[in-house]
Design an enzyme around this catalytic site. Structure first.
Site, PDB file in Angstrom:
ATOM      1  N   THR A  37      -4.000   5.240   4.265  1.00 51.04           N
ATOM      2  CA  THR A  37      -4.336   6.505   4.918  1.00 51.04           C
ATOM      3  C   THR A  37      -5.396   7.262   4.117  1.00 51.04           C
ATOM      4  O   THR A  37      -5.289   8.459   3.858  1.00 51.04           O
ATOM      5  CB  THR A  37      -3.085   7.389   5.132  1.00 51.04           C
ATOM      6  OG1 THR A  37      -1.950   6.580   5.413  1.00 51.04           O
ATOM      7  CG2 THR A  37      -3.304   8.335   6.317  1.00 51.04           C
TER       8      THR A  37
ATOM      9  N   GLU B 286       0.854  -1.191   0.000  1.00 51.80           N
ATOM     10  CA  GLU B 286       0.000   0.000   0.000  1.00 51.80           C
ATOM     11  C   GLU B 286       0.885   1.233   0.000  1.00 51.80           C
ATOM     12  O   GLU B 286       1.907   1.277   0.682  1.00 51.80           O
ATOM     13  CB  GLU B 286      -0.940   0.014   1.204  1.00 51.80           C
ATOM     14  CG  GLU B 286      -0.240   0.242   2.537  1.00 51.80           C
ATOM     15  CD  GLU B 286      -1.183   0.519   3.701  1.00 51.80           C
ATOM     16  OE1 GLU B 286      -1.517   1.693   3.938  1.00 51.80           O
ATOM     17  OE2 GLU B 286      -1.570  -0.453   4.383  1.00 51.80           O
TER      18      GLU B 286
ATOM     19  N   LYS C 209      -7.882  -3.777  10.037  1.00 52.19           N
ATOM     20  CA  LYS C 209      -6.508  -3.477  10.410  1.00 52.19           C
ATOM     21  C   LYS C 209      -6.488  -3.101  11.887  1.00 52.19           C
ATOM     22  O   LYS C 209      -7.013  -2.057  12.266  1.00 52.19           O
ATOM     23  CB  LYS C 209      -5.997  -2.307   9.543  1.00 52.19           C
ATOM     24  CG  LYS C 209      -4.610  -1.838   9.879  1.00 52.19           C
ATOM     25  CD  LYS C 209      -4.220  -0.629   9.027  1.00 52.19           C
ATOM     26  CE  LYS C 209      -4.642   0.683   9.664  1.00 52.19           C
ATOM     27  NZ  LYS C 209      -4.063   1.855   8.969  1.00 52.19           N
TER      28      LYS C 209
END
Length: 211
Positions: free
Chosen positions: A73, A44, A132
């Site tokens: 993010t 990512e 997560k």
């Protein structure tokens, strides 16, 4: 839905999700190339990286679909739209952000950040593909065993302070994968040695093999 299920299967199989934060799109792409060359093929690019969407778009054009490249993010709906246009394979959020909601609306596989059982349930109810657990280091591997008591089927990824030495412990405790940023990237995102980055990648892959 098949593509979504495949992503979850692949993350569970590959075990390591690299988190790339860099000082620009060119350096992010150099880190991606180095990591893929070393054998880490789920990555990512954090949107804290200037030009992150550009790096994602270039990487998606350069690598075949089995190399999974997502966006991290993701806070706002606009960011979700931007990375969808860049053909990100998935999005990662620090929590149940507006960007998380928009990702679900767009049909983008979502790895949603959470910490408490309530947040885990809320993330899955929203439509997250996996959760997560961040920051994982606050409670450690034992926390994953506790979470799996009431939530045995929740797909959990350990993120935050996870190094190669402790990776096998998280996997043994029930994490389907680990997301690793600074313990893997070091200073590679800001001009540090790419050769050293490749070496750290091998350490993580060896840790997964040992697990």
């Amino acid at each position: 839905m098949e593509e979504v299920m495949d992503l979850l299967t692949e993350l569970s199989r590959r075990k390591v999700l690299a988190i790339i934060r860099a000082d620009g799109p060119d350096r992010a792409l150099a880190c991606i190339r180095t990591l893929v060359g070393a054998g880490i093929t789920a990555l990512e690019v954090s949107l804290t990286t200037p030009g992150a969407a550009e790096a994602i778009a270039k990487a998606r054009s350069e690598f075949d679909p089995p190399v999974l490249i997502g966006a991290g993010t993701v806070i706002t709906p606009e960011q979700a739209d931007e990375v969808a246009a860049a053909r990100a394979a998935f999005t990662v959020t620090p929590g149940i952000t507006p960007g998380a909601h928009r990702s679900v609306e767009l049909g983008l596989p979502l790895l949603c950040g959470a910490l408490t059982p309530t947040e885990v349930v809320a993330a899955l109810d929203l439509g997250a593909l996996a959760v997560k657990i961040f920051p994982a280091k606050v409670y450690g591997p034992g926390y994953f065993r506790e979470l799996r008591g009431p939530l045995p089927n929740a797909p959990l990824i350990a993120v935050g302070g996870v190094d190669a030495a402790v990776t096998p412990e998280y996997l043994a405790a029930g994490a389907l994968a680990v997301g690793v940023g600074s313990p893997l990237l070091g200073d590679a995102g800001t001009g540090g040695s790419l050769e050293a980055l490749a070496g750290r990648a091998k350490e993580f892959l060896q840790a997964v093999a040992d697990a």
